[in-house]
Design a protein around this motif. Structure first.
Motif, short mmCIF file in Angstrom:
data_model
loop_
_atom_site.label_atom_id
_atom_site.label_comp_id
_atom_site.label_asym_id
_atom_site.label_seq_id
_atom_site.Cartn_x
_atom_site.Cartn_y
_atom_site.Cartn_z
N ARG A 13 57.82 -37.93 -7.87
CA ARG A 13 57.73 -39.16 -8.66
C ARG A 13 56.71 -40.05 -7.98
O ARG A 13 57.03 -40.93 -7.21
N ALA A 97 47.47 -37.27 -16.14
CA ALA A 97 48.62 -36.55 -16.70
C ALA A 97 49.89 -36.86 -15.91
O ALA A 97 50.96 -37.05 -16.49
N PHE A 101 53.28 -38.78 -17.41
CA PHE A 101 54.65 -38.28 -17.26
C PHE A 101 55.39 -38.98 -16.13
O PHE A 101 56.31 -38.43 -15.54
N GLU A 102 55.00 -40.22 -15.87
CA GLU A 102 55.69 -41.10 -14.92
C GLU A 102 55.93 -40.46 -13.57
O GLU A 102 57.00 -40.60 -12.98
N ASP A 104 56.00 -37.23 -12.82
CA ASP A 104 56.61 -35.89 -12.84
C ASP A 104 55.51 -34.83 -12.92
O ASP A 104 54.96 -34.56 -13.99
N ARG A 105 55.20 -34.23 -11.80
CA ARG A 105 54.12 -33.24 -11.74
C ARG A 105 54.48 -31.96 -12.49
O ARG A 105 53.59 -31.28 -12.99
N GLN A 107 56.22 -31.73 -15.35
CA GLN A 107 55.91 -31.99 -16.75
C GLN A 107 54.41 -32.12 -16.98
O GLN A 107 53.89 -31.64 -18.00
N ALA A 108 53.71 -32.75 -16.06
CA ALA A 108 52.27 -32.89 -16.20
C ALA A 108 51.59 -31.51 -16.22
O ALA A 108 50.72 -31.25 -17.06
N TRP A 111 52.28 -29.75 -19.53
CA TRP A 111 51.48 -30.32 -20.60
C TRP A 111 50.03 -29.86 -20.49
O TRP A 111 49.40 -29.51 -21.48
N GLU A 145 49.59 -42.69 -23.83
CA GLU A 145 50.21 -43.74 -23.01
C GLU A 145 50.49 -45.00 -23.83
O GLU A 145 51.43 -45.71 -23.55
#
Length: 150
Positions: A13, A97, A101-102, A104-105, A107-108, A111, A145
């Motif tokens: 995070r 990215a 995703f705030e 979150d690697r 999820q990035a 994506w 975003e």
């Protein structure tokens, strides 16, 4: 093409600026311009690959840097300004990215590997070797975003 090459991410995070801090580069401005003009260090390239969850050979493939050229750069210790520019574009897209995703690697990474309708059903990672395509990826991230449907 290269969409399946980013294999693993360490969940984290973190903000996009901390990604730049981790690789020891400024995220923008004259200091970053100087790094690109002087040539990015090979060790920094390896750090970017590690943060992306891949290795330097696969990152070079994503960025359309030939294995021979990558090997020469490893020996010399630096990339050319043109190659450095491509590497920085990749880092910018990765940081954007992760921010999307705030922090979150995982999820990035998912994506970036998946086909995205807003990019003509191409995975973002396959669109980072040219400035025109990388700009499209960054533009899409900016729109997402701000809640603008792609």
């Amino acid at each position: 093409m290269a969409s399946a090459v980013i294999k693993r991410f360490t969940p984290s995070r973190r903000t996009d600026d901390s990604l730049w801090d981790e690789i020891g580069l400024p995220s923008r401005g004259e200091a970053l311009y100087r790094v690109v003009r002087d040539g990015l260090r090979y060790s920094t390239f390896c750090q970017i690959a590690e943060l992306a969850g891949t290795d330097s050979k696969l990152l070079a493939e994503i960025l359309d840097i030939s294995p021979t050229t990558a090997h020469r750069r490893a020996k010399a210790g630096r990339f050319s300004p043109h190659e450095s520019d491509r590497i920085i574009r990749f880092a910018q897209a990765l940081a954007a990215a992760v921010k999307l995703f705030e922090g979150d690697r995982v999820q990035a990474r998912s994506w970036m590997q998946a086909p995205v309708k807003g990019l003509g059903n191409k995975p973002p990672v396959d669109m980072l070797a040219t400035s025109v395509e990388a700009e499209a990826v960054l533009d899409l991230i900016g729109r997402l975003e701000h809640g603008i449907v792609a």
